[in-house]
Design an enzyme around this catalytic site. Structure first.
Site, mmCIF file in Angstrom:
data_model
loop_
_atom_site.group_PDB
_atom_site.id
_atom_site.type_symbol
_atom_site.label_atom_id
_atom_site.label_comp_id
_atom_site.label_asym_id
_atom_site.label_seq_id
_atom_site.Cartn_x
_atom_site.Cartn_y
_atom_site.Cartn_z
ATOM 1 C CB SER A 144 -1.044 0.245 1.194
ATOM 2 O OG SER A 144 -1.613 0.825 0.452
ATOM 3 C CE LYS A 154 -4.258 -5.485 -1.332
ATOM 4 N NZ LYS A 154 -4.526 -4.400 -0.830
ATOM 5 C CG ASP A 303 -2.203 3.491 -2.063
ATOM 6 O OD1 ASP A 303 -3.696 3.916 -2.725
ATOM 7 O OD2 ASP A 303 -2.884 2.861 -0.713
ATOM 8 C CG ASP A 305 -2.595 -0.731 -3.031
ATOM 9 O OD1 ASP A 305 -2.293 -0.008 -2.535
ATOM 10 O OD2 ASP A 305 -3.600 -1.323 -2.344
ATOM 11 C CD GLU A 391 -9.525 4.898 10.291
ATOM 12 O OE1 GLU A 391 -8.918 4.527 10.302
ATOM 13 O OE2 GLU A 391 -10.858 4.020 10.251
ATOM 14 C CE LYS A 409 -8.144 0.393 1.913
ATOM 15 N NZ LYS A 409 -8.047 -0.983 2.306
#
Length: 545
Positions: A144, A154, A303, A305, A391, A409
């Site tokens: 990330s 991941k 970011d 990824d 957040e 995400k």
């Protein structure tokens, strides 16, 4: 704050890429050292080859463990492989393919032999599983926004989102067994044969061409919204130009550089290079562009990824992630009429209570979960939550027709949503937030760290509400003490204390000898500091109790 935070990196700040990659292949981790074992946090296994925490043995063992795990789950189709631009991602990608092919598992890699963002992998898993349910899963090789010296790995099961703790615990346990046995049981073949055996998938084309199903790009064009997109040297670097071309957007990629040292990045608040698109220091280049002549209406960052988003507006600079999440919720639930009246809002329990107030104003249910996007996966899959957000600037939402888009995400999606908001309303997301603050109150929000031993962190993670003796926080009666999330009754790994106008949450760090205190107050900055001060006392007393 580091004295050079927000300033461009110097040569002495840059990682030695050649040495990093040599360490990946040459250093053997010590399975007896907890810091060198496989450990899955909320975003996979992460570490640096320099520290013996992300080396070839780790990736071979994890991949073999995934092969064995997916077999127990009946996952028999191809596994999709994505990777970002970190230096360690390329050698880890090669190792992964060698082990998959050695086990006879079909792998699908990018048809352009290019970088692949996390959301594109999630999107692809879900699409392929609509054709053959439960057969396809994925791996994304990325740490990330972590510094250039780090690597990450991941696993996304057929649900398309981050793997749950049952899966990651089983994978980590087996991987550590393989490490302890000197990789006996790991099957692999040479890379040249492995990559030749891999199939190809057009991650970019399938993702980019599908965007009109979830965004009103006509509104962006009609509103003549000018967008400046900064991939921050990450995996979305090839996507933004294609988005502009295929959808006719007035969009400029402000930085196309890919450099595994990230020499173009400003230093983050602690003096490290970190591709954190929610940090004003790390986003200093893009913020500076927006301070000049009005070249863009909206500027965005991602970011490495592309699972996180940063939104910069001309009127306020870089938006606080919590502020933008509240705006996104308010906008989407007022505009997506096909979602239905029972579709709820998902948020982590350390996200701003502004989201709670917006959801209540909309008449929507609220699913409040522990930290971790994996908790939103079931609701996004079945359409019971329309939006899930963290957040830390990570979120996804449903397509216009109420069906699932991604279960991980999607920073590209949230960045484009900012342009849609401006195209439909003529107002920036920060102007929308100002209106929400005028209506619901303007909260002050902050996160800080407090020292804690390993034993104290373990105690914090196992607290119950009865361990909190206080009944008042910063002058207000305590209304709730939570150690389980109200949305799904999952343990939060800490505690949250709530009053009418404020709250704090305390959670142990998974990597440092500290615990994190998140706090918010709708009564101003001074009251927030009082909440933070008293939070330390509440936690200290609970840990001693």
């Amino acid at each position: 704050m580091h004295p050079r935070a927000g300033q461009r990196a110097r040569p002495e700040d840059l990682v030695d890429v050649d040495a990093l990659i040599r360490s990946y292949s040459e250093r053997r981790p010590d399975p007896a050292d907890p810091a060198q074992r496989v450990s899955f946090g909320t975003s996979g296994h992460r570490g640096s080859s320099f520290d013996g925490a992300f080396n070839e043995d780790h990736i071979a063992a994890i991949t073999q463990a995934i092969v064995e795990y997916r077999a127990t789950q009946g996952v028999t189709g191809a596994i999709l492989i994505g990777r970002d631009t970190h230096a360690l991602s390329e050698p880890a990608w090669r190792t992964t393919l060698e082990v998959l092919a050695g086990n006879g598992v079909d792998a699908l890699v990018d048809s352009r032999d290019a970088f692949t963002p996390t959301p594109a992998v999630s999107h692809a898993i879900l699409k392929l599983n609509r054709q053959a349910p439960g057969r396809t899963d994925g791996i994304v090789i990325t740490p990330s926004h972590n510094p250039p010296r780090d690597g990450g790995f991941k696993y996304n099961p057929p649900s398309g989102g981050p793997a749950g703790s049952d899966a990651t615990s089983a994978i980590a346990k087996r991987a550590n067994e393989l490490l302890a046995n000197g990789l006996s049981g790991v099957r692999r073949i040479p890379f040249e044969r492995a990559v030749a055996a891999a199939g190809r998938y057009d991650f970019l084309g399938e993702y980019v061409d599908d965007l009109p199903s979830i965004l009103d790009l006509d509104a962006v064009r009609r509103g003549k919204v000018k967008i400046g997109a900064d991939p921050l040297g990450g995996a979305s670097v090839g996507y933004w130009g294609e988005i502009a071309d295929r959808h006719g957007l007035d969009l400029t990629v402000v930085n196309t550089t890919v450099d595994p040292r990230w020499a173009f990045m400003p230093l983050d608040t602690d003096g490290k290079i970190r591709m954190d698109c929610s940090s004003p220091a790390a986003m200093a280049n893009l913020i500076e562009i927006m301070r000049g002549p009005a070249t863009y209406d909206i500027a965005t960052g991602n970011d490495a990824d592309a699972d996180r988003h940063g939104i910069v507006t001309a009127d306020s600079g870089l938006m606080n992630p919590n502020h933008y999440l509240a705006v996104a919720v308010d906008y989407l639930f007022r505009r997506r009429e096909q979602w239905g009246a029972k579709v709820a809002v998902g948020k982590t329990l350390v996200s701003s209570s502004m989201i709670d107030r917006v959801a209540a104003d909309l008449g929507r249910g609220l699913l409040e979960t522990p930290v971790g996007f994996k908790y939103f996966v079931p609701g996004l899959l079945d359409g019971s939550i329309g939006f899930g957000g963290e957040e830390s600037a990570g979120a996804s939402f449903l397509r216009e027709d109420g069906s699932v888009w991604t279960t991980d995400k999607d920073g590209i999606l949230l960045a484009l949503l900012a342009a849609e908001i401006m195209g439909t309303s003529g107002k920036s997301p920060s102007e929308h937030y100002a209106a929400l603050a005028a209506k619901h109150g303007a909260p002050a929000y902050a996160r800080l760290d407090a020292p804690a031993t390993r034993e104290q962190k373990a105690r914090l993670g196992a607290l119950s509400p009865k361990d909190v003796a206080a009944d008042v926080l910063a002058g207000e009666p305590i209304t709730q003490v939570l150690t389980r999330a109200p949305g799904n009754d999952e343990p939060i790994g800490g505690l949250k204390v709530v009053t009418q106008n404020a709250w704090f949450a305390a959670r142990p760090s998974g990597t440092e000898d500290v615990y994190k205190i998140y706090a918010e107050s709708f009564l101003g900055e001074d009251h927030l500091r009082q909440v933070q001060d008293e939070a330390r006392g509440v936690v200290s007393e609970a840990l001693q109790g």
